[in-house]
Scaffold this motif. Structure first.
Motif, mmCIF file in Angstrom:
data_model
loop_
_atom_site.group_PDB
_atom_site.id
_atom_site.type_symbol
_atom_site.label_atom_id
_atom_site.label_comp_id
_atom_site.label_asym_id
_atom_site.label_seq_id
_atom_site.Cartn_x
_atom_site.Cartn_y
_atom_site.Cartn_z
ATOM 1 N N ASP A 56 0.830 -1.216 0.000
ATOM 2 C CA ASP A 56 0.000 0.000 0.000
ATOM 3 C C ASP A 56 0.859 1.258 0.000
ATOM 4 N N ASP A 57 2.037 1.164 0.610
ATOM 5 C CA ASP A 57 2.919 2.327 0.652
ATOM 6 C C ASP A 57 3.352 2.726 -0.755
ATOM 7 N N PHE A 58 3.531 1.726 -1.613
ATOM 8 C CA PHE A 58 3.920 2.045 -2.996
ATOM 9 C C PHE A 58 2.847 2.890 -3.672
ATOM 10 N N PHE A 59 1.602 2.484 -3.552
ATOM 11 C CA PHE A 59 0.520 3.187 -4.248
ATOM 12 C C PHE A 59 0.202 4.540 -3.611
ATOM 13 N N ASN A 60 0.546 4.693 -2.335
ATOM 14 C CA ASN A 60 0.267 5.954 -1.647
ATOM 15 C C ASN A 60 1.446 6.919 -1.689
ATOM 16 N N ARG A 61 2.619 6.411 -2.075
ATOM 17 C CA ARG A 61 3.849 7.210 -1.991
ATOM 18 C C ARG A 61 4.000 8.100 -3.221
ATOM 19 N N PRO A 62 4.278 9.390 -3.040
ATOM 20 C CA PRO A 62 4.512 10.266 -4.199
ATOM 21 C C PRO A 62 5.843 9.917 -4.861
ATOM 22 N N PRO A 63 6.008 10.250 -6.123
ATOM 23 C CA PRO A 63 7.292 9.991 -6.798
ATOM 24 C C PRO A 63 8.431 10.731 -6.112
ATOM 25 N N GLU A 64 9.621 10.194 -6.269
ATOM 26 C CA GLU A 64 10.797 10.766 -5.626
ATOM 27 C C GLU A 64 11.195 12.088 -6.269
ATOM 28 N N GLN A 65 12.048 12.808 -5.551
ATOM 29 C CA GLN A 65 12.599 14.054 -6.070
ATOM 30 C C GLN A 65 13.902 13.771 -6.820
ATOM 31 N N ALA A 66 14.092 14.468 -7.918
ATOM 32 C CA ALA A 66 15.321 14.339 -8.693
ATOM 33 C C ALA A 66 16.339 15.347 -8.168
ATOM 34 N N ALA A 67 17.568 14.892 -7.978
ATOM 35 C CA ALA A 67 18.618 15.753 -7.415
ATOM 36 C C ALA A 67 19.700 16.031 -8.453
ATOM 37 N N LEU A 68 20.131 17.262 -8.503
ATOM 38 C CA LEU A 68 21.320 17.625 -9.267
ATOM 39 C C LEU A 68 21.956 18.825 -8.590
ATOM 40 N N ASP A 69 23.209 19.058 -8.909
ATOM 41 C CA ASP A 69 23.948 20.119 -8.229
ATOM 42 C C ASP A 69 24.730 20.960 -9.233
ATOM 43 N N PRO A 70 24.118 22.026 -9.769
ATOM 44 C CA PRO A 70 24.863 22.904 -10.687
ATOM 45 C C PRO A 70 26.062 23.564 -10.028
ATOM 46 N N GLY A 71 26.072 23.595 -8.691
ATOM 47 C CA GLY A 71 27.188 24.218 -7.991
ATOM 48 C C GLY A 71 28.397 23.328 -7.826
ATOM 49 N N ASN A 72 28.346 22.096 -8.344
ATOM 50 C CA ASN A 72 29.496 21.199 -8.306
ATOM 51 C C ASN A 72 30.713 21.908 -8.903
ATOM 52 N N SER A 73 31.746 22.120 -8.093
ATOM 53 C CA SER A 73 32.890 22.940 -8.513
ATOM 54 C C SER A 73 33.578 22.385 -9.746
ATOM 55 N N ARG A 74 33.776 21.082 -9.762
ATOM 56 C CA ARG A 74 34.482 20.476 -10.896
ATOM 57 C C ARG A 74 33.717 20.704 -12.192
ATOM 58 N N ILE A 75 32.396 20.548 -12.131
ATOM 59 C CA ILE A 75 31.576 20.692 -13.329
ATOM 60 C C ILE A 75 31.455 22.158 -13.739
ATOM 61 N N SER A 76 31.203 23.034 -12.774
ATOM 62 C CA SER A 76 31.046 24.453 -13.128
ATOM 63 C C SER A 76 32.334 25.020 -13.709
ATOM 64 N N ARG A 77 33.476 24.592 -13.208
ATOM 65 C CA ARG A 77 34.737 25.102 -13.754
ATOM 66 C C ARG A 77 34.955 24.627 -15.187
ATOM 67 N N GLN A 78 34.595 23.377 -15.462
ATOM 68 C CA GLN A 78 34.726 22.876 -16.834
ATOM 69 C C GLN A 78 33.881 23.703 -17.801
ATOM 70 N N HIS A 79 32.653 24.003 -17.391
ATOM 71 C CA HIS A 79 31.753 24.717 -18.304
ATOM 72 C C HIS A 79 32.066 26.213 -18.384
ATOM 73 N N LEU A 80 32.597 26.787 -17.329
ATOM 74 C CA LEU A 80 33.026 28.185 -17.407
ATOM 75 C C LEU A 80 34.178 28.329 -18.401
ATOM 76 N N HIS A 81 35.054 27.338 -18.411
ATOM 77 C CA HIS A 81 36.137 27.334 -19.399
ATOM 78 C C HIS A 81 35.548 27.255 -20.810
ATOM 79 N N CYS A 82 34.544 26.377 -20.995
ATOM 80 C CA CYS A 82 33.894 26.249 -22.308
ATOM 81 C C CYS A 82 33.198 27.552 -22.699
ATOM 82 N N ALA A 83 32.491 28.152 -21.744
ATOM 83 C CA ALA A 83 31.764 29.392 -22.034
ATOM 84 C C ALA A 83 32.730 30.487 -22.481
ATOM 85 N N ALA A 84 33.878 30.566 -21.821
ATOM 86 C CA ALA A 84 34.867 31.588 -22.200
ATOM 87 C C ALA A 84 35.424 31.322 -23.587
ATOM 88 N N ALA A 85 35.546 30.047 -23.966
ATOM 89 C CA ALA A 85 36.042 29.709 -25.302
ATOM 90 C C ALA A 85 35.012 30.052 -26.366
#
Length: 984
Positions: free
Chosen positions: A414-443
């Motif tokens: 019953d918990d399955f049928f009553n449970r709302p869908p999960e939340q999707a997580a992502l982190d645009p603030g990830n330093s490694r990723i943001s630095r890679q894309h800032l380099h791309c944006a500057a190029a």
């Protein structure tokens, strides 16, 4: 087939429910009733001629969610539509795009799909719709065209020169091919009106963080050409569609979640098998295919997909060719053929991993069998939506596995049928990723200090500064813009985080039969591993990481293999903490080191280990984000007083928490890692670590930190409700445990969690301070920046420093190349001495006096002295200066830029003073006996080197002209380097 026919889905379900074998194994049978459609008229209807065309192809009304979407788009708003599978979401973007490009010729839309197969599917659907809506024959340029890795070079050129109204591509091509070469697509970007992003629930975790930055770069390029496109986003049902869409685009869309689409009756059956779930799936699949039911089976692993195929085909007789497996790792042409055969009815059944979860058209199916809980409520409903699309009843059978989450829902359906869908997580603030894309944006376009991307995105200015300090981004002379150190940095990383792909090659035929990620290969494709591919059992003969190859051969083993691993964790920094249930819960950055140490051979029939084999494989190191639970020492005393195994307890709790993770957050348990420490030197006591299994983190741990109370309570309930006595895969065992689930003590874990959630440990905090000890957290580890020096600028210089350069008697051609620098010999050496504030010149017969002079200084400064000058001196005298504190300007510049710059290039822009000659001229002078000219030339180079060094000390940078013709800064924190050199 309809239900009243003896071989229809209704008869199949009735037979299953009444079966003396399978009926008792069913723990839930719920019938989801048919839902009628709900329609509405858009407040801003399409023109009558447009509507008449729609009526002619059978579209006489719009569902309520479609009408709401059209109204919002008419108002210029972005939208996110999160409604069930087969609810008519494609029309939501096809029709506005068709109308826009018809009314205003020259408009464009960009369609983004995560899979090539989806792109092809939607291109075909849009082409058919466009043909039905228009009387005009299609011209030489198609209305919609695909631009992806399979598009030929000639076709790519045509699309750039004359882009179609609709360009269909994927995030990877947008990142690698459209944005870096935006000037070739200028006409497309100038009239870009819509950006369609389908299946956005896929863009979570690491991939989602990359996607968020790709979309920011897209908006930046569009704005450069004067357009502000609307975003139309579509998703399966998820818990946070608005938040996900906003994180992806940086804009706030209208959320549309209530569906008006009809739905037919659907049987949902939960079966908790007495036997292996895969064997049960085999028998259910066999029966379904023999009844003529079109069936899809989803398994949780590639290996299980192949096993079910292998076990089912021999039972089908003449229907064996009607069944196929499908998964990632197959070659693209194999996957396309399977999709076509399934859609046109050539295949009756397919066994797949999540690769067929997304909305690829595979025809109208009757039955979906889930071998194991898919890992999320969202994925379960998404896969269930693949059946019952043609106005027919359908059925979904969820076969519970041994996993803790599977068994949780088997015990609490019953918990399955009553449970709302999960939340999707992502982190645009990830330093490694943001630095890679800032380099791309500057190029793509130099970053301006006041532009919206820098001004409106939290944390970006700090990342920019870090990139400048590392020489990845270069400021212009005025300091108002940032330029890239590389022309095309987009090629340096993969959006999907898969890393290097290894080819799987058959030993006897030499054929490439598939591919695998390098990180997965260490676990699954090491030498000696048993690997399943296209229903074949293979043995890994050799794993060659350098050649990016995995060599396999056929085999018929009686065992399967399971890798073993050793892990260590280091706390880099703690960003947040809170007290709960007597524990200190922390969130922060971790460094995790994992080494695959060996593997076990496990008997296929008894599941008992029969041998353990050692492996020597490279360690994997990631810096990621995680949470950790610091337990008071009272928790150890509590268990030991009751003669319970403390390490077994925390190990079991770690496994159970990871198993419950996907109940709250949209992820797979394989996205999460964990380590249990009875004593951790940095926390000063016992700790349980749970972390994102990706470099830089994916936002999962941060979300879990907010939900930690619910996670602990859910973990406690799951272990308590499991009927096993000593622990099993349904509660505290993990299939991925690197130590083979040893030690594990379920009873000890229950006692520990009971003490936690009842607050029994809270009273110990006043006298027990183990969880308050934080030893060394935030201290720099090797490779991370150190603290700035106590003094800066010229004050960082020692009392006695010198600048040095030499010229040689012989050139590279004379000695056999640059690898033989030691044979070149010295013609002249010049030293600037800070104590003398003057220059001293040494000829070739005074080379030892020169070395004595250099050795007597506290610091030697030069330009390429470590790779060149010191080697020349060593070759001529046998005396080495490599251990002396030496500041090599060229070495420091190369470390920051990744490439070398000439002394002349730096001196011209920084000092406005060019060199007086070059090395080839100095060689000619030596042959002519013109030694004084060499001395003057060398003295000039020493002076330039000295002045560049002092400029960098004063300003923190040097200037040069990059390939784009801009004068930019290369950062040089000379005082920091000096502090490091002089402290040795």
């Amino acid at each position: 087939m309809s239900d009243h026919q003896p071989d229809g889905i209704g008869a199949y379900v009735e037979s299953l429910v009444n079966s003396p074998t399978y009926g008792p194994q069913l723990v839930c049978h719920r019938v989801l009733p048919a839902v009628p459609r709900a329609t509405a008229v858009p407040a801003r209807p399409f023109p009558e001629h447009f509507n008449s065309r729609l009526r002619a192809i059978g579209i006489d009304a719009f569902y309520t969610h479609q009408a709401a979407a059209f109204d919002a788009l008419g108002e210029g708003r972005d939208i996110i539509v999160a409604t069930p599978t087969a609810s008519g979401k494609s029309l939501i973007y096809h029709l506005p795009v068709l109308h826009s490009c018809t009314v205003e010729s020259g408009n464009h839309a960009l369609y983004l799909f995560p899979l090539k197969a989806l792109a092809q599917d939607q291109r075909n659907g849009l082409a058919a719709l466009q043909a039905a809506m228009s009387d005009e024959p299609e011209g030489t340029t198609p209305y919609a065209a695909i631009y992806d890795g399979d598009t030929s070079s000639a076709q790519r050129g045509r699309l750039r020169r004359q882009p179609p109204p609709v360009l269909i591509t994927n995030p990877d091509m947008l990142h690698l091919s459209l944005l870096p070469y935006h000037d070739s697509w200028s006409s497309f970007f100038k009239r870009l009106r819509f950006v369609i992003i389908d299946e956005i629930h896929v863009y979570r975790g690491l991939f989602g963080s990359h996607m968020a930055w790709v979309l920011r770069r897209l908006q930046r390029i569009a704005a450069h050409y004067g357009s502000t496109p609307q975003f139309i986003m579509l998703s399966a049902t998820i818990g946070n569609p608005g938040q996900l869409a906003e994180k992806l685009t940086g804009r706030t869309p209208l959320v549309i979640e209530r569906s008006g689409a009809p739905a037919e009756t659907k049987h949902m059956l939960f079966l908790n098998p007495w036997d292996s779930g895969a064997h049960v799936a085999t028998k259910l699949l066999e029966t379904a295919l023999k009844r003529g039911l079109r069936t899809i089976v989803y398994s949780k692993s590639r290996k299980m997909t192949e096993l079910i195929t292998l076990w089912t085909k021999p039972r089908l007789g003449p229907l064996a060719d009607k069944l196929s497996s499908y998964r990632a790792g197959f070659l693209p042409e194999d996957r396309r053929e399977i999709e076509r055969d399934l859609a046109n009815g050539t295949l009756l059944g397919v066994i797949s991993t999540s690769a067929l979860e997304l909305g690829i058209d595979i025809g109208d199916l009757d039955l979906c069998i889930l071998v194991g809980y898919p890992g999320s409520v969202m994925a379960t409903w998404q896969r269930s939506g693949r059946v019952g699309r043609a106005g027919r009843s359908s059925a979904v059978i969820l076969i519970g596995g041994e996993d803790a989450l599977d068994q949780y829902f088997m015990r609490h359906p019953d918990d399955f049928f009553n449970r709302p869908p999960e939340q999707a997580a992502l982190d645009p603030g990830n330093s490694r990723i943001s630095r890679q894309h800032l380099h791309c944006a500057a190029a793509e376009l130099p970053l301006q200090v006041d532009e919206p991307l820098l001004a409106g995105t939290p944390g970006v200015r700090g990342e920019i500064q870090a990139l400048v300090e590392r020489g990845v981004l270069l400021q212009d002379e005025a300091g108002s813009s940032y330029h890239p150190s590389r022309k095309y940095p987009q090629r340096l990383f993969d959006l999907r985080g898969g890393g290097v792909k290894l080819s799987i090659i058959h030993r006897r035929t030499g054929e490439i039969i598939g591919e695998i990620d390098a990180s997965r290969a260490l676990r699954e494709a090491h030498t000696g591993a048993i690997y399943l591919h296209l229903s074949k059992t293979l043995e890994i003969i050799d794993l060659n990481l350098a050649a990016q190859e995995v060599l396999v051969d056929d085999c018929k083993p009686t065992y399967y293999t399971r890798s073993m691993a050793h892990k260590q964790t280091e706390i880099i920094a703690r960003s947040a903490h809170k007290d709960l249930f007597g524990l200190t819960i922390c969130l922060g950055s971790l460094k995790v080191t994992e080494t695959i140490t060996g593997y076990q051979k496990i008997n296929q029939f008894t599941n008992k280990p029969i041998a353990t084999m050692a492996l020597d494989l490279p360690e994997q190191v990631i810096e990621t984000e995680g949470i950790w639970l610091n337990l008071p020492e009272a928790s150890r005393r509590l268990l030991e007083d009751e003669q319970l195994h403390f390490m077994g307890a925390i190990h079991a709790v770690e496994h159970a928490m990871i198993a419950m993770f996907p109940l709250l957050i949209l992820c797979d348990r394989n996205d999460i890692g964990g380590i249990s420490c009875p004593y951790h030197e940095q926390t000063g006591g016992p700790s349980i670590f749970i972390y994102d299994g990706y470099q830089g983190g994916a936002g999962l741990a941060a979300q879990a930190f907010e939900l930690i109370e619910e996670l602990l309570v859910q973990t406690t309930a799951t272990i308590d409700s499991c009927p096993c006595e000593s622990g099993c895969p349904s509660c505290v065992h993990s299939p991925r445990c690197g130590s083979g689930n040893r030690p594990i003590d379920k009873r000890a874990a229950q006692r520990l969690l009971q003490a936690v959630v009842t607050g029994a440990l809270a009273s110990s905090r006043s006298t027990d301070s183990a969880d308050e000890k934080v030893v060394g957290i935030g201290a720099p580890s090797p490779g991370r920046p150190t603290a700035p020096p106590a003094v800066s600028g010229r004050a960082a210089l020692p009392d006695h420093w010198v600048v040095f350069d030499l010229e040689t008697k012989r050139g590279a051609d004379d000695v056999g190349g640059w690898g033989a620098v030691e044979k070149m010999g010295m013609s002249v050496g010049v030293v600037y001495d800070s104590q003398l504030d003057g220059f001293a010149a040494y000829l070739e017969d005074e080379i030892n006096q020169l070395i004595d002079h250099l050795a007597g200084a506290d610091l030697v400064v030069g330009f390429n002295i470590i790779r060149f000058d010191y080697r020349v001196l060593a070759g001529a005298t046998g005396r080495h200066l490599f251990a002396r504190p030496s500041f090599d300007l060229l070495k420091e510049i190369e470390e920051r830029l990744g490439y070398r710059l000439s002394l002349n290039r730096l001196a011209e822009q920084t000092l406005g003073q060019p060199k007086s000659a070059d090395g080839l001229q100095a060689l000619r002078w030596y042959r002519e006996g013109r030694i004084q000219q060499i001395v003057e030339y060398c003295r000039r180079d020493v002076q330039l080197t000295r002045d560049l060094f002092l400029f960098a000390l004063d300003q923190g940078y040097l200037l040069f002209t990059n390939k784009a013709g801009a004068t930019v800064r290369v950062p040089l924190s000379c005082d920091t380097v000096l502090a490091r050199l002089l402290s040795r």
